[in-house]
Write a protein that holds these residues in place. Structure first.
Motif, PDB file in Angstrom:
ATOM      1  N   PRO A  75      71.392 -37.853 -59.127  1.00  0.00           N
ATOM      2  CA  PRO A  75      70.493 -38.678 -59.951  1.00  0.00           C
ATOM      3  C   PRO A  75      69.376 -37.821 -60.543  1.00  0.00           C
ATOM      4  N   CYS A 107      63.449 -46.562 -63.997  1.00  0.00           N
ATOM      5  CA  CYS A 107      62.896 -46.210 -62.692  1.00  0.00           C
ATOM      6  C   CYS A 107      61.390 -46.059 -62.783  1.00  0.00           C
ATOM      7  N   MET A 112      65.409 -37.944 -56.419  1.00  0.00           N
ATOM      8  CA  MET A 112      66.019 -37.575 -57.701  1.00  0.00           C
ATOM      9  C   MET A 112      65.457 -36.241 -58.161  1.00  0.00           C
ATOM     10  N   TYR A 143      66.590 -42.954 -65.631  1.00  0.00           N
ATOM     11  CA  TYR A 143      67.407 -42.061 -64.816  1.00  0.00           C
ATOM     12  C   TYR A 143      68.873 -42.179 -65.201  1.00  0.00           C
ATOM     13  N   PHE A 178      72.996 -40.350 -63.802  1.00  0.00           N
ATOM     14  CA  PHE A 178      73.697 -39.468 -62.869  1.00  0.00           C
ATOM     15  C   PHE A 178      74.393 -38.361 -63.650  1.00  0.00           C
TER      16      PHE A 178
END
Length: 226
Positions: free
Chosen positions: A160, A100, A64, A149, A151
């Motif tokens: 991401p 996350c 990411m 997180y 997108f």
């Protein structure tokens, strides 16, 4: 506060190798023009190895980019204050649905040595040269930073992006800064990442015993976003 952390290649090889071998890492590298090394000093807008849920809701490793983008600023939004994570529009959806964990060796903070800070008047404190400290949980080889997180579309690709959650600092960190990352114990990772987990409950179990020492690679130029 967390504006820079270190990912030691050897101790974090399990995460870094898995993330770098995914086709997604090449897509991000080509779309965002970022290195897929994911080790060493990790700064905002860098690619990093991150733990997030797979389609089955289990812990998996993904590459990411560090920092949400927002129309209100040209700089990446890299930290989310836990006090407003469940209410601010930028964070609320991710707080409940997309949590996350960012494996790190330690994170850095800049401040005046505690023994010297008391010598300065508040108006002088912000003007003096700060020193760089490396901080990690006591007795831990891996520092698990809690994050969120989402997108974002960049050049037609869904990329991401993650941000690190911060909280009010505890000693000894509070002697140089009033904020610190929310750091989780290894036993809390699965529950934190699972979409059905209770983030408020898990956050109360965050680690608070920290070890802080002057970073051996100081001085080093501060990033432009600081």
């Amino acid at each position: 506060m967390c504006t820079w952390y270190y990912a030691e290649a050897k101790s974090l090889s399990f995460f870094i190798d898995k993330a770098s071998q995914l086709p997604l890492s090449d897509i991000i590298m080509n779309t965002m023009s970022k290195s897929k090394a994911m080790s060493g000093n990790i700064r905002p807008t860098d690619m990093a190895a991150v733990l997030a849920p797979n389609k089955q809701g289990n812990v998996a490793v993904f590459p990411m980019i560090w920092g949400f983008t927002h129309e209100s600023t040209s700089k990446p939004v890299i930290n989310c204050r836990i006090e407003s994570a469940d209410t601010k529009p930028l964070w609320k959806d991710s707080w409940y649905r997309r949590r996350c964990v960012i494996p790190a060796s330690w994170y850095y903070e800049w401040g005046v040595p505690p023994s010297e800070g008391e010598l300065y008047h508040k108006n002088e404190y912000n003007k003096i040269q700060k020193e760089k400290y490396a901080i990690q949980p006591e007795g831990a080889e891996i520092t698990y930073l809690a994050g969120l997180y989402r997108f974002e579309e960049h050049r037609g690709v869904q990329v991401p992006m993650f941000a690190v959650i911060t909280r009010e600092s505890v000693e000894p960190v509070s002697s140089i800064h009033d904020r610190m990352p929310l750091i989780l114990g290894k036993d809390s990772l699965s529950e934190w990442i699972h979409p059905n987990g209770d983030p408020n409950k898990i956050a109360k179990t965050a680690l608070t015993k920290m070890v802080m020492e002057k970073a051996i690679d100081y001085p080093e130029p501060e990033p432009s976003f600081m």
